[in-house]
Design an enzyme around this catalytic site. Structure first.
Site, short mmCIF file in Angstrom:
data_model
loop_
_atom_site.label_atom_id
_atom_site.label_comp_id
_atom_site.label_asym_id
_atom_site.label_seq_id
_atom_site.Cartn_x
_atom_site.Cartn_y
_atom_site.Cartn_z
N SER A 45 53.77 38.97 40.89
CA SER A 45 53.10 38.07 39.96
C SER A 45 53.64 38.10 38.53
CB SER A 45 51.60 38.38 39.93
OG SER A 45 51.36 39.72 39.56
N THR A 66 52.50 37.74 46.94
CA THR A 66 51.17 37.78 46.35
C THR A 66 50.33 36.62 46.86
OG1 THR A 66 51.90 36.43 44.47
CG2 THR A 66 52.02 38.83 44.23
N ASP A 146 32.02 27.63 44.57
CA ASP A 146 33.41 27.22 44.77
C ASP A 146 33.44 25.70 44.85
OD1 ASP A 146 36.03 26.63 45.86
OD2 ASP A 146 36.16 28.75 46.39
N THR A 174 38.78 33.54 41.42
CA THR A 174 39.41 32.23 41.37
C THR A 174 40.89 32.34 40.99
OG1 THR A 174 39.05 31.85 39.00
CG2 THR A 174 37.21 31.33 40.48
N ARG A 207 42.21 36.78 37.52
CA ARG A 207 43.24 36.69 36.50
C ARG A 207 42.59 36.88 35.14
NH1 ARG A 207 46.15 37.42 40.11
NH2 ARG A 207 48.00 36.27 40.79
N ASP A 231 39.86 44.59 36.22
CA ASP A 231 41.17 44.95 36.77
C ASP A 231 42.26 44.06 36.18
OD1 ASP A 231 42.96 46.29 38.71
OD2 ASP A 231 43.08 44.29 39.62
N GLU A 236 48.46 40.41 29.65
CA GLU A 236 49.14 41.54 30.32
C GLU A 236 50.65 41.41 30.09
OE1 GLU A 236 48.19 41.72 34.47
OE2 GLU A 236 46.02 41.67 34.13
N HIS A 253 45.39 46.00 36.97
CA HIS A 253 45.75 44.90 37.87
C HIS A 253 46.26 45.45 39.22
CE1 HIS A 253 47.20 40.43 37.86
NE2 HIS A 253 46.76 40.80 39.05
N GLY A 256 44.41 44.64 44.28
CA GLY A 256 45.06 44.22 45.53
C GLY A 256 46.23 45.10 45.95
N TYR A 257 46.32 46.30 45.37
CA TYR A 257 47.49 47.14 45.58
C TYR A 257 47.36 48.16 46.71
CZ TYR A 257 50.87 45.92 41.96
OH TYR A 257 51.84 45.30 41.21
#
Length: 382
Positions: A45, A66, A146, A174, A207, A231, A236, A253, A256-257
């Site tokens: 990303s 990603t 949503d 989102t 984000r 996160d 960034e 961030h 998702g790692y």
């Protein structure tokens, strides 16, 4: 075939060596000169993929390992005849587990019983839908928002944004978009934070730009929020040090790692490259996933406080407070070096496996505790 890849994609050299010559560099070091004679570009990303990067290059295919795609100018790629693929859903379970760990950590910190609480989930795609299922397993009531899905499906489960304002927790899932009826840039703004139920806990793993940082800081200063977990951050890797000091959990961030998610993302883009160039697929996820570091844990199946038992089980697999501690160390380095420190936290992130790799012993799968543990992802048996 020459492949330029972000070095932070695990096993990328080993996996793609069957396709061609692989050159790995830091995602922020991918330049027009570097990709000029490359056939394939593989990113995460932090690399902006657009005309400025690719114009005049030999790149024929771009893939991002990603879920998010905001960093890729897909219109340009299409116009230039460059193929493109992403890894939708690859790290969605990782993010959902992060949210569960954060909720349990805050539950313990503030003595909040999660069961019966309402959680507003803004964005119900791959990640948000998993968050809904896992929080339901904990006994929480989901309020789903949503707008695009609401229009596409006509499903009345999707409620307007105003419905989440009365929730005890609100979590953002989102993409980051800047225009159109569903733009999400600064979706969590002054009006949003002012409308939230007093004492609401705010989580953002989507984000950084989805939230208005000054508005968030004002809401915290006014005492309107009962807790904050971040996160993702605006600007960034040069993130707001004052905000780090004030939030309950700060991480770089990495929601998702999980190692599982990273390897799945690798295989998804590997298959996409093979399909694009008509090559035989030679690798699968199992080629790169090692045995779980914590294959089995013991839980007291007779525990009266089920939430405490679940918290302790999760802690044996993923200690979210350790990530928070490591992130706060950014405050110990000079401000000019904090961006590099943030990137290094991500680059050198330790292996984190998902709950599905661990079997919980000492509790019956048919009990309330067993169902909850299974609902958040653990294997439960005997």
């Amino acid at each position: 075939m020459k492949i330029v890849a972000d070095e932070n994609i695990p096993f990328v050299r080993m996996c793609f060596s069957s396709v061609g010559e692989v050159v790995t560099v830091s995602g922020r070091a991918i330049t027009p000169e570097l990709v000029k004679d490359a056939d394939v570009l593989l990113v995460r990303s932090i690399t902006k993929v657009d005309e400025a990067l690719l114009e005049g290059s030999a790149v024929k295919f771009v893939a991002t390992a990603t879920i998010g795609m905001e960093h890729v100018d897909q219109d340009y790629l299409a116009a230039a005849g460059i193929g493109f693929a992403s890894a939708p859903g690859s790290n969605s379970n990782s993010v959902a587990e992060y949210v569960v760990a954060a909720l349990l950590a805050l539950g313990k910190k503030y003595r909040i019983q999660l069961a019966g609480r309402r959680i507003g989930i803004v964005g119900v795609g791959n990640v948000g839908s998993k968050v809904a299922r896992k929080t339901a397993a904990l006994g929480m009531k989901s309020v789903l928002n949503d707008p695009p899905l609401a229009r596409q499906t006509g499903d009345r489960r999707y409620e307007p944004l105003e419905a989440v304002y009365e929730c005890d927790f609100v979590t953002m899932h989102t993409p980051l978009t800047y225009e159109g009826p569903d733009k999400t840039y600064h979706l969590a703004d002054e009006k949003f934070f002012s409308a939230l139920k007093p004492g609401c806990v705010f989580l953002n793993t989507s984000r950084g730009g989805v939230m208005d940082t000054p508005a968030l800081k004002r809401a915290m200063a006014a005492g309107r929020l009962g807790g904050v977990v971040l996160d993702v951050w605006e600007n960034e890797p040069n993130i707001d040090g004052e905000l780090i000091r004030k939030v309950d959990l700060s991480t770089p961030h990495i929601a998702g790692y999980s190692f599982d998610g990273k390897v799945l993302g690798l295989i998804m883009i590997y298959r996409a490259v093979c399909a694009h160039f008509g090559l035989e697929v030679q690798h699968d996820v199992g080629d790169f996933l090692p045995p779980a570091a914590v294959p089995e844990i013991q839980v007291d199946g007779t525990a009266v406080d089920e939430q405490a038992a679940i918290h302790d089980a999760v802690q044996q697999v993923y200690v979210i407070n350790r990530d928070d501690f490591n992130t706060r160390e950014i405050l110990l380095v000079p401000e000019s070096e904090r961006g590099k420190f943030f990137d290094n936290l991500r680059k050198n992130y330790p292996v984190r496996r998902e709950f599905q790799n661990t079997t919980v012993k000492g509790v019956d799968a048919g009990t309330s505790l067993g169902r909850k543990l299974a609902g958040i992802g653990f294997k439960v048996g005997g």
